[in-house]
Write a protein that holds these residues in place. Sequence first.
Motif, PDB file in Angstrom:
ATOM      1  N   ALA A 183     -13.965  -0.741  -7.801  1.00  0.00           N
ATOM      2  CA  ALA A 183     -15.044  -0.744  -6.837  1.00  0.00           C
ATOM      3  C   ALA A 183     -14.700  -0.074  -5.705  1.00  0.00           C
ATOM      4  O   ALA A 183     -15.602   0.685  -4.849  1.00  0.00           O
ATOM      5  CB  ALA A 183     -15.374  -2.156  -6.298  1.00  0.00           C
ATOM      6  N   ASN A 184     -13.217  -0.104  -5.405  1.00  0.00           N
ATOM      7  CA  ASN A 184     -12.905   0.575  -4.109  1.00  0.00           C
ATOM      8  C   ASN A 184     -12.218   1.875  -4.445  1.00  0.00           C
ATOM      9  O   ASN A 184     -11.692   2.394  -3.519  1.00  0.00           O
ATOM     10  CB  ASN A 184     -12.153  -0.294  -3.099  1.00  0.00           C
ATOM     11  CG  ASN A 184     -12.645  -1.361  -2.887  1.00  0.00           C
ATOM     12  OD1 ASN A 184     -14.032  -1.255  -1.887  1.00  0.00           O
ATOM     13  ND2 ASN A 184     -12.765  -2.540  -3.476  1.00  0.00           N
ATOM     14  N   GLY A 185     -12.338   2.252  -5.669  1.00  0.00           N
ATOM     15  CA  GLY A 185     -11.395   3.808  -5.836  1.00  0.00           C
ATOM     16  C   GLY A 185     -10.029   3.884  -5.750  1.00  0.00           C
ATOM     17  O   GLY A 185      -9.368   4.786  -5.385  1.00  0.00           O
ATOM     18  N   VAL A 199       0.894  -1.078  -0.037  1.00  0.00           N
ATOM     19  CA  VAL A 199      -0.108  -0.061   0.035  1.00  0.00           C
ATOM     20  C   VAL A 199       0.565   1.056  -0.111  1.00  0.00           C
ATOM     21  O   VAL A 199       1.582   1.555   0.792  1.00  0.00           O
ATOM     22  CB  VAL A 199      -0.859  -0.078   0.979  1.00  0.00           C
ATOM     23  CG1 VAL A 199      -1.681   1.429   1.349  1.00  0.00           C
ATOM     24  CG2 VAL A 199      -1.688  -1.409   1.199  1.00  0.00           C
ATOM     25  N   LEU A 200       0.897   1.913  -1.002  1.00  0.00           N
ATOM     26  CA  LEU A 200       1.664   3.163  -1.127  1.00  0.00           C
ATOM     27  C   LEU A 200       0.728   4.421  -0.534  1.00  0.00           C
ATOM     28  O   LEU A 200       1.485   5.272  -0.065  1.00  0.00           O
ATOM     29  CB  LEU A 200       1.976   3.567  -2.735  1.00  0.00           C
ATOM     30  CG  LEU A 200       2.850   4.697  -3.014  1.00  0.00           C
ATOM     31  CD1 LEU A 200       4.193   4.639  -2.390  1.00  0.00           C
ATOM     32  CD2 LEU A 200       2.816   4.996  -4.396  1.00  0.00           C
ATOM     33  N   SER A 201      -0.180   4.263  -0.606  1.00  0.00           N
ATOM     34  CA  SER A 201      -1.160   5.403  -0.054  1.00  0.00           C
ATOM     35  C   SER A 201      -2.578   4.781  -0.014  1.00  0.00           C
ATOM     36  O   SER A 201      -3.013   3.848  -0.510  1.00  0.00           O
ATOM     37  CB  SER A 201      -1.183   6.604  -0.916  1.00  0.00           C
ATOM     38  OG  SER A 201      -1.906   6.531  -2.011  1.00  0.00           O
ATOM     39  N   PRO A 202      -3.488   5.743   0.778  1.00  0.00           N
ATOM     40  CA  PRO A 202      -4.943   5.028   0.768  1.00  0.00           C
ATOM     41  C   PRO A 202      -5.480   4.749  -0.729  1.00  0.00           C
ATOM     42  O   PRO A 202      -6.539   4.074  -0.985  1.00  0.00           O
ATOM     43  CB  PRO A 202      -5.626   6.168   1.522  1.00  0.00           C
ATOM     44  CG  PRO A 202      -4.656   6.887   2.354  1.00  0.00           C
ATOM     45  CD  PRO A 202      -3.236   6.861   1.653  1.00  0.00           C
ATOM     46  N   LEU A 203      -5.077   5.743  -1.900  1.00  0.00           N
ATOM     47  CA  LEU A 203      -5.494   5.451  -2.970  1.00  0.00           C
ATOM     48  C   LEU A 203      -4.763   4.828  -3.934  1.00  0.00           C
ATOM     49  O   LEU A 203      -5.022   4.652  -5.136  1.00  0.00           O
ATOM     50  CB  LEU A 203      -6.098   6.876  -3.324  1.00  0.00           C
ATOM     51  CG  LEU A 203      -7.041   7.387  -2.820  1.00  0.00           C
ATOM     52  CD1 LEU A 203      -7.278   8.939  -3.213  1.00  0.00           C
ATOM     53  CD2 LEU A 203      -8.551   6.854  -2.617  1.00  0.00           C
ATOM     54  N   THR A 204      -3.487   4.284  -3.589  1.00  0.00           N
ATOM     55  CA  THR A 204      -2.428   3.644  -4.415  1.00  0.00           C
ATOM     56  C   THR A 204      -1.978   2.433  -3.994  1.00  0.00           C
ATOM     57  O   THR A 204      -1.537   2.507  -2.867  1.00  0.00           O
ATOM     58  CB  THR A 204      -1.516   4.749  -4.795  1.00  0.00           C
ATOM     59  OG1 THR A 204      -2.257   5.996  -5.427  1.00  0.00           O
ATOM     60  CG2 THR A 204      -0.413   4.160  -5.992  1.00  0.00           C
TER      61      THR A 204
END
Length: 69
Positions: A41-43, A5-10
Amino acid sequence: MTFSVLSPLTIIVDHTQVPGALEGQGIASRLAHHLVEDARANGFKVVPLCPFVNGWRARHPEASDIFKV
């Protein structure tokens, strides 16, 4: 398939492996397809460092919206 997990969105996908006895049955491709569905689905976006996932991405331009290259 392993990822970080690089960030909450990547996320970064760095490895995909199928047991030797199951190779050639499309299992890794199904994993990649589910990765795309999950990302949509999870953006989140995917950085495809895994050679298999990066090759799959190149063959499936319809999934380009979830990849960060």
